[in-house]
Design a protein around this motif. Structure first.
Motif, PDB file in Angstrom:
ATOM      1  N   PHE A 136      -1.823  26.221   5.004  1.00  8.75           N
ATOM      2  CA  PHE A 136      -1.401  25.267   3.980  1.00  8.75           C
ATOM      3  C   PHE A 136      -0.365  25.866   3.044  1.00  8.75           C
ATOM      4  O   PHE A 136      -0.364  27.070   2.773  1.00  8.75           O
ATOM      5  CB  PHE A 136      -2.609  24.808   3.145  1.00  8.75           C
ATOM      6  N   ALA A 137       0.480  24.999   2.506  1.00  5.73           N
ATOM      7  CA  ALA A 137       1.445  25.378   1.479  1.00  5.73           C
ATOM      8  C   ALA A 137       0.741  25.308   0.128  1.00  5.73           C
ATOM      9  O   ALA A 137       1.098  24.526  -0.743  1.00  5.73           O
ATOM     10  CB  ALA A 137       2.658  24.450   1.520  1.00  5.73           C
ATOM     11  N   HIS A 138      -0.300  26.114  -0.014  1.00  2.82           N
ATOM     12  CA  HIS A 138      -1.111  26.078  -1.233  1.00  2.82           C
ATOM     13  C   HIS A 138      -1.672  27.467  -1.494  1.00  2.82           C
ATOM     14  O   HIS A 138      -2.140  28.132  -0.562  1.00  2.82           O
ATOM     15  CB  HIS A 138      -2.251  25.067  -1.072  1.00  2.82           C
ATOM     16  N   PRO A 139      -1.659  27.908  -2.745  1.00  2.41           N
ATOM     17  CA  PRO A 139      -2.147  29.263  -3.039  1.00  2.41           C
ATOM     18  C   PRO A 139      -3.628  29.471  -2.744  1.00  2.41           C
ATOM     19  O   PRO A 139      -4.071  30.609  -2.621  1.00  2.41           O
ATOM     20  CB  PRO A 139      -1.854  29.437  -4.530  1.00  2.41           C
ATOM     21  N   ASP A 140      -4.401  28.403  -2.597  1.00  2.00           N
ATOM     22  CA  ASP A 140      -5.826  28.559  -2.289  1.00  2.00           C
ATOM     23  C   ASP A 140      -6.105  28.756  -0.804  1.00  2.00           C
ATOM     24  O   ASP A 140      -7.261  28.940  -0.418  1.00  2.00           O
ATOM     25  CB  ASP A 140      -6.619  27.349  -2.801  1.00  2.00           C
ATOM     26  N   ASP A 141      -5.068  28.716   0.042  1.00  3.59           N
ATOM     27  CA  ASP A 141      -5.293  28.990   1.459  1.00  3.59           C
ATOM     28  C   ASP A 141      -5.757  30.441   1.553  1.00  3.59           C
ATOM     29  O   ASP A 141      -5.046  31.348   1.123  1.00  3.59           O
ATOM     30  CB  ASP A 141      -4.017  28.782   2.275  1.00  3.59           C
ATOM     31  N   PRO A 142      -6.962  30.688   2.086  1.00  8.76           N
ATOM     32  CA  PRO A 142      -7.498  32.058   2.096  1.00  8.76           C
ATOM     33  C   PRO A 142      -6.666  33.037   2.921  1.00  8.76           C
ATOM     34  O   PRO A 142      -6.775  34.246   2.754  1.00  8.76           O
ATOM     35  CB  PRO A 142      -8.907  31.895   2.675  1.00  8.76           C
ATOM     36  N   ARG A 143      -5.823  32.538   3.793  1.00 11.83           N
ATOM     37  CA  ARG A 143      -4.975  33.421   4.599  1.00 11.83           C
ATOM     38  C   ARG A 143      -3.631  33.655   3.938  1.00 11.83           C
ATOM     39  O   ARG A 143      -2.772  34.332   4.460  1.00 11.83           O
ATOM     40  CB  ARG A 143      -4.773  32.807   5.988  1.00 11.83           C
ATOM     41  N   GLY A 144      -3.432  33.060   2.760  1.00 11.89           N
ATOM     42  CA  GLY A 144      -2.166  33.174   2.042  1.00 11.89           C
ATOM     43  C   GLY A 144      -1.344  31.912   2.240  1.00 11.89           C
ATOM     44  O   GLY A 144      -1.323  31.337   3.325  1.00 11.89           O
ATOM     45  N   ALA A 171       0.844  -1.193   0.000  1.00 16.10           N
ATOM     46  CA  ALA A 171       0.000   0.000   0.000  1.00 16.10           C
ATOM     47  C   ALA A 171       0.880   1.244   0.000  1.00 16.10           C
ATOM     48  O   ALA A 171       2.093   1.166   0.199  1.00 16.10           O
ATOM     49  CB  ALA A 171      -0.920  -0.003   1.220  1.00 16.10           C
ATOM     50  N   LEU A 172       0.251   2.370  -0.205  1.00 12.53           N
ATOM     51  CA  LEU A 172       0.942   3.643  -0.199  1.00 12.53           C
ATOM     52  C   LEU A 172       0.073   4.626   0.571  1.00 12.53           C
ATOM     53  O   LEU A 172      -1.133   4.704   0.345  1.00 12.53           O
ATOM     54  CB  LEU A 172       1.154   4.143  -1.628  1.00 12.53           C
ATOM     55  N   VAL A 173       0.691   5.370   1.487  1.00 13.30           N
ATOM     56  CA  VAL A 173      -0.014   6.374   2.279  1.00 13.30           C
ATOM     57  C   VAL A 173       0.459   7.747   1.834  1.00 13.30           C
ATOM     58  O   VAL A 173       1.663   7.998   1.784  1.00 13.30           O
ATOM     59  CB  VAL A 173       0.266   6.195   3.790  1.00 13.30           C
ATOM     60  N   GLU A 174      -0.487   8.614   1.500  1.00 13.93           N
ATOM     61  CA  GLU A 174      -0.179  10.011   1.224  1.00 13.93           C
ATOM     62  C   GLU A 174      -0.804  10.865   2.312  1.00 13.93           C
ATOM     63  O   GLU A 174      -1.911  10.574   2.768  1.00 13.93           O
ATOM     64  CB  GLU A 174      -0.764  10.463  -0.121  1.00 13.93           C
ATOM     65  N   THR A 175      -0.085  11.902   2.729  1.00 13.24           N
ATOM     66  CA  THR A 175      -0.612  12.828   3.725  1.00 13.24           C
ATOM     67  C   THR A 175      -0.632  14.234   3.159  1.00 13.24           C
ATOM     68  O   THR A 175       0.199  14.603   2.331  1.00 13.24           O
ATOM     69  CB  THR A 175       0.238  12.811   5.017  1.00 13.24           C
ATOM     70  N   TRP A 176      -1.592  15.016   3.621  1.00 12.64           N
ATOM     71  CA  TRP A 176      -1.702  16.428   3.266  1.00 12.64           C
ATOM     72  C   TRP A 176      -2.170  17.144   4.510  1.00 12.64           C
ATOM     73  O   TRP A 176      -3.138  16.734   5.138  1.00 12.64           O
ATOM     74  CB  TRP A 176      -2.691  16.615   2.111  1.00 12.64           C
ATOM     75  N   GLN A 177      -1.465  18.205   4.875  1.00 11.55           N
ATOM     76  CA  GLN A 177      -1.773  18.854   6.141  1.00 11.55           C
ATOM     77  C   GLN A 177      -1.348  20.310   6.151  1.00 11.55           C
ATOM     78  O   GLN A 177      -0.558  20.761   5.326  1.00 11.55           O
ATOM     79  CB  GLN A 177      -1.054  18.127   7.269  1.00 11.55           C
ATOM     80  N   LEU A 228      -7.692  24.652  12.113  1.00  8.93           N
ATOM     81  CA  LEU A 228      -8.048  25.332  10.861  1.00  8.93           C
ATOM     82  C   LEU A 228      -9.349  26.096  11.017  1.00  8.93           C
ATOM     83  O   LEU A 228     -10.303  25.579  11.617  1.00  8.93           O
ATOM     84  CB  LEU A 228      -8.235  24.306   9.747  1.00  8.93           C
ATOM     85  N   PRO A 229      -9.425  27.286  10.441  1.00  8.85           N
ATOM     86  CA  PRO A 229     -10.710  27.994  10.461  1.00  8.85           C
ATOM     87  C   PRO A 229     -11.664  27.373   9.444  1.00  8.85           C
ATOM     88  O   PRO A 229     -11.237  26.865   8.414  1.00  8.85           O
ATOM     89  CB  PRO A 229     -10.317  29.420  10.046  1.00  8.85           C
ATOM     90  N   THR A 230     -12.944  27.395   9.749  1.00  9.48           N
ATOM     91  CA  THR A 230     -13.954  26.935   8.808  1.00  9.48           C
ATOM     92  C   THR A 230     -14.591  28.157   8.148  1.00  9.48           C
ATOM     93  O   THR A 230     -14.510  29.266   8.682  1.00  9.48           O
ATOM     94  CB  THR A 230     -15.048  26.096   9.507  1.00  9.48           C
ATOM     95  N   PRO A 231     -15.230  27.972   6.998  1.00  6.00           N
ATOM     96  CA  PRO A 231     -15.846  29.128   6.317  1.00  6.00           C
ATOM     97  C   PRO A 231     -16.884  29.858   7.159  1.00  6.00           C
ATOM     98  O   PRO A 231     -17.097  31.048   6.987  1.00  6.00           O
ATOM     99  CB  PRO A 231     -16.490  28.501   5.077  1.00  6.00           C
ATOM    100  N   ASP A 232     -17.525  29.144   8.098  1.00  5.31           N
ATOM    101  CA  ASP A 232     -18.573  29.782   8.905  1.00  5.31           C
ATOM    102  C   ASP A 232     -18.040  30.407  10.195  1.00  5.31           C
ATOM    103  O   ASP A 232     -18.801  30.786  11.069  1.00  5.31           O
ATOM    104  CB  ASP A 232     -19.679  28.779   9.218  1.00  5.31           C
ATOM    105  N   GLY A 233     -16.719  30.494  10.331  1.00  6.28           N
ATOM    106  CA  GLY A 233     -16.133  31.118  11.516  1.00  6.28           C
ATOM    107  C   GLY A 233     -15.804  30.142  12.624  1.00  6.28           C
ATOM    108  O   GLY A 233     -15.309  30.544  13.672  1.00  6.28           O
TER     109      GLY A 233
END
Length: 184
Positions: A66-74, A53-59, A103-108
């Motif tokens: 997040f290390a992602h441009p879609d993080d709303p906080r940058g 098996a293979l395990v992938e993680t994202w955090q 993590l913050p949720t969209p509803d606060g």
């Protein structure tokens, strides 16, 4: 002209050839402050280890970003946030990372610190997706995903166990007590 559907294919025995990379299990370097190890076994419905098996993680990072441009906080830079580790012959995986922040949720609201996991393996038509939550985390009681599971025994399959160097998170693909997987 009429065409027939091609048969579905499972992830084959080639996981260990093409998907892992040398530092895949190291989301952070060993000398990183607060580095922990997430380890565990993947077992099938009979409790036998799954050696292919293979395990992938994202955090998120320790601040919940997040290390992602879609993080709303940058996007946070200098933190990969993604790991990939094949299981060994005993079904064991080990990933070095840091404990993410809430993590913050969209509803606060707030999501409890967690790590998203995808599991790939022979016999699976698609990846399985689950979450790892941390024990003794007060935010677990109000996490909007974890609290959707009314059965405490099912919720427990998503909570890791503290260990000397980090946390243990075993994943059972079927049977009792099967890990909760999400339909994404």
């Amino acid at each position: 002209m009429r065409t027939e559907l091609t048969a579905s294919q499972t992830v084959g025995p080639f996981l260990h050839i093409g998907l892992p990379w040398p530092d895949g299990p190291d989301v952070v370097p060993a000398e990183t402050a607060g580095a922990i190890v997430i380890s565990g076994r993947i077992v099938d419905g009979d409790g036998a280890p799954v050696p292919d098996a293979l395990v992938e993680t994202w955090q998120a990072d320790q601040d919940g970003r997040f290390a992602h441009p879609d993080d709303p906080r940058g996007a946070v830079y200098g933190f990969r946030g993604f790991g990939r580790c094949p299981t060994d012959e005993n079904g064991v995986y080990r990933i070095r990372t840091v404990k993410p922040g809430p993590l913050p949720t969209p509803d606060g609201g707030t999501e409890a610190p967690h790590i998203n996991l995808s599991i790939f393996g022979r016999g699976l038509l698609d990846r399985l997706v689950t979450r790892l939550y941390f024990p003794d985390e007060p935010a677990n009681a109000t996490d909007p995903v974890l609290t959707t599971l009314p059965d405490p025994a099912r919720r427990a399959t998503l909570v890791a166990v503290a260990a000397d160097d980090g946390y243990v998170f075993d994943i059972r693909l079927r049977g009792e007590p099967e890990t909760v997987f999400f339909d994404v």
